[in-house]
Every structure is written in C-alpha cells, then in structure tokens.
Design an enzyme around this catalytic site. Structure first.
Site, PDB file in Angstrom:
ATOM      1  N   ARG A  33      -4.820   7.563   0.177  1.00  0.00           N
ATOM      2  CA  ARG A  33      -3.714   7.502   1.143  1.00  0.00           C
ATOM      3  C   ARG A  33      -2.820   8.736   1.083  1.00  0.00           C
ATOM      4  NH1 ARG A  33      -2.270   2.215   3.246  1.00  0.00           N
ATOM      5  NH2 ARG A  33      -4.273   1.361   3.749  1.00  0.00           N
ATOM      6  N   ARG A  37       2.481   7.267   5.671  1.00  0.00           N
ATOM      7  CA  ARG A  37       3.887   7.146   6.086  1.00  0.00           C
ATOM      8  C   ARG A  37       4.902   7.807   5.161  1.00  0.00           C
ATOM      9  NH1 ARG A  37       3.275   0.882   6.740  1.00  0.00           N
ATOM     10  NH2 ARG A  37       1.793   1.509   5.139  1.00  0.00           N
TER      11      ARG A  37
END
Ligand code: CP3
Length: 350
Positions: A33, A37
C-alpha cells in the site's frame, strides 16, 4: 527447481537480486500500500477520478498513482495500482468502494449465485489493467522493478461471499463447509481468472507477481490445504510454465505456523511475512533459499521516532546476508505521516 536454477535474464534491478540468490546490502525495499490515502497527491488524483474503480480502470491515472511513491521515496519496486476486487468485478459481480467504509459487493453464497459470474466477459476489464502495466514500463525509472499482483482465490472468495470485509470470514467458511462442491466451483473460477489476469500482467511487463492471501489465517489446516494451498499451487505452476523468469511471491497472512508447508507445496519463490511472524522463522525460511519479505509493523510508521529505528535495525540485522526484501507486515495505514516513510527509507540506506 528454484528460480536461480532456472534461466534468468541478468539485470541490475536491486529488487530482483534476492531472487537470484544474492543478498542485497542494504536490502531492497518497497511497502505494501505504498500508493494510497496517506499521500496528499494520491488523495488529489483519487478525488478527481470519481470512483476508486474508475481510478483502477483508467491506465493514465493508475500509472500516475503507482509512480507517486517512487518519486517521493525511490523504492526499489513499484507495485501496480489496482485492487484484488477487480477480479470479481470483471467476472460480473457488482463491486463498489464506499468512502471510509471499504468495499461492498452483492454477495454470492451458493451454487445458483455462481450463474451471475462469467469468465468470458473479464478480459475487457483486465485489458485496462494490462494497459497500465505497459504504460508503467515506459514511465518507471530504469532501476525500479514493477510488481503485478492478484488476490488469492480464497481471500477474494471471502469478500465475494460476505459482500464486504469481515473479521471472521464466516460467509465463505460456512459455504465451504455446507457445500464444498459449489464453493470449489467458485475457487476454480477464481483460479482460472487469476491465472489469466496475472499472465497478462507478466506479458505486459510485470517483473514479479505477488498473490495476496490476507485471510489465509482463518482456516483449519485441512481447509487451508484445500482452499489456500491447492489453488495457489495451480496458479504458480501455470504462471511458471508461461513466464519462467518472473518470480512469484505469496502472502499467506496470519499463517506463519503453516509457512513451511505453504512454501513447499505451492512452489512460490518468495513469501511476504506478516507482522506477527517471528524473525527466527523468517531466518529459517530464508536460509532454505526462499526469498523473505517483511515484516515491519505498519503502526511503527504511524508513530515513527526511535521505536521505528530500533525495529528496522533489528529486522535488517536478523536478515543480513540472507535473500531478503524489507517491507511491512501489512499495508500502510492512511494515518501514516509521509515523513516517517522517508525516515524509514533513509534508515535502511544509511
Ligand atoms: O500500493 C499498493 O499496495 C497497490 C495497490 C493495492 C490496493 N489494494 C489499493 C487500494 C493493493 C496491492 C491492494 C490489495 C488489497 N485490496 C488487499 C490485499 C492486501 C491487504 O490489505 O490485506 C485487500 C484485502 C484488498 C481489498 C480492499 N481494497 C479493501 C478491504 C479496501 C478498503 C480498506 C481501505 O484501506 O480502504 C480496499 C480499498 C483500497 N485498495 C484502497 C487502496 C489505495 C483505498 C481506497 C480509497 O482510495 O478510497
């Protein structure tokens, strides 16, 4: 036969060295990841893309967010930006991502529900992801390797049956106990789709492939053999016969106790180890010639500071001289301050 015994093309990319039995010093690094975000530039592109799936299916945007963490940190590998739930979506299941709540799917829980899925329609959707991979081949720095991925059939099936993330994967486990024949048909379909999806990524230029089995740890050991090991072995065998030079990494999260069996029976070239996996287990596996990735706690990247430095040093020290890639034990969380990731990379390379 292990990867380094097969014919492999020589390359200077540091990420690939451990797969050729060469320990990197310092070890190569990338993070699960690493695009996401926690990066303001990701949130910007994500907002403009409309939906998360639009982002995954628009090669220009998906390539852009793949590159963002490479520009910032110079990781040794980029991971294709996509999601494991692209496969059920391409098979015809309705999938959406709700802001702040995660994925939602129209659940599939029986043999009859399987008629809603269709493998023949999936290639159009997959082709958009393959285009992203091709585009990245042009855009990535020459020293950065590109990793493609898919979800393992078991983990993808847990989301398909539950219709969302869950803590116990009960819908899939119940279906597998109640009617293993129809559940097996779902696993077979996902195995076939995953082979096509990964093979297309390798053909488009992915230099390594990772199979994410995030919920491998929820199964009893006979069920683990049937729903985790068997389909993964099938994927590895088929991809290896089509793309013998492309290393395959498995991530059976939560299954440290079954790791040796998983490696032996699936034939993966490497394993990603979760945060709870003991460093002694990682050493044993790496000494036997399997590449190990791991396993820093993503929460240490939230707190940063000396606790982060201390654990990074301990992991690097334990894995010195062994085929090892530094990574996290699970994905970066959205609360992570980007400067802590910079601190980690600097620590590894200093
Ligand atoms: O940088 C990368 O690692 C590449 C891209 C990537 C994503 N998901 C992007 C993503 C990868 C490799 C994945 C794998 C994935 N997706 C897994 C296996 C690894 C793991 O985390 O256990 C799983 C289980 C999924 C399914 C999934 N996708 C969930 C449960 C969620 C919601 C949770 C969350 O973090 O929001 C997603 C959404 C998702 N996938 C995001 C990203 C960047 C966040 C969505 C957003 O931007 O709104």
């Amino acid at each position: 036969m292990s990867l380094h015994e097969r014919t492999v093309k020589t390359t200077a990319k540091r990420f690939l060295l451990p797969f050729k039995s060469k320990a990197g010093s310092p070890p190569p690094v990338w993070l699960m990841r690493q695009a996401g975000r926690y990066l303001p530039e990701y949130r910007q592109v994500r907002t403009n893309a409309g939906s998360f799936l639009d982002l995954c299916y628009t090669p220009k945007l998906a390539a852009e967010v793949t590159l963002q963490p490479i520009r910032r940190y110079g990781f040794d590998a980029a991971i294709l930006f996509s999601d494991i739930l692209v496969v059920p979506e391409a098979l015809g299941q309705k999938v959406s991502f709700i802001e702040g709540a995660g994925p939602r799917l129209d659940p599939i829980r029986s043999g009859e529900d399987l008629s809603r899925l269709d493998l023949s329609s999936s290639n159009d959707k997959f082709a958009r992801v393959w285009d992203t991979v091709s585009m990245l081949g042009q855009k990535l720095p020459s020293e950065t390797a590109l990793i493609g991925f898919c979800g393992a059939p078991w983990t993808v099936a847990t989301y398909m049956a539950e219709g969302r993330g869950s803590t116990d994967q009960a819908a899939a486990r119940n279906w597998a106990y109640r009617d293993p024949v129809s559940f097996g048909k779902l696993i077979d379909l996902l195995t076939e789709a995953s082979i096509a999806y990964l093979s297309g990524q390798a053909s488009a230029g992915a230099e390594a492939l990772q199979i994410f089995d995030s919920w491998a740890g929820s199964l009893a050991d006979d069920e683990f053999d049937r729903w985790v090991i068997a389909p993964t072995a099938q994927i590895v065998n088929e991809i290896r016969s089509q793309h013998p030079d492309v290393p395959i990494i498995g991530f059976p999260r939560g299954a440290s106790a079954s790791l040796a069996k998983y490696i032996e029976l699936t034939g993966v070239d490497g394993v990603s180890c979760d945060t709870a996996c003991p460093l002694s287990t990682m050493q044993t596996i790496a000494r036997m010639g399997t590449v190990v990735q791991g396993n820093l706690d993503p929460l240490l990247l939230v707190g940063g500071g000396e606790a982060l430095d201390k654990r990074v040093d301990a992991i690097i020290d334990a894995m010195k001289g062994l085929p090892f890639v530094l990574n996290l034990g699970h994905g970066i969380v959205p609360e992570t301050p980007p400067e802590n990731v910079a601190r980690l990379v600097q620590r590894i390379r200093s």
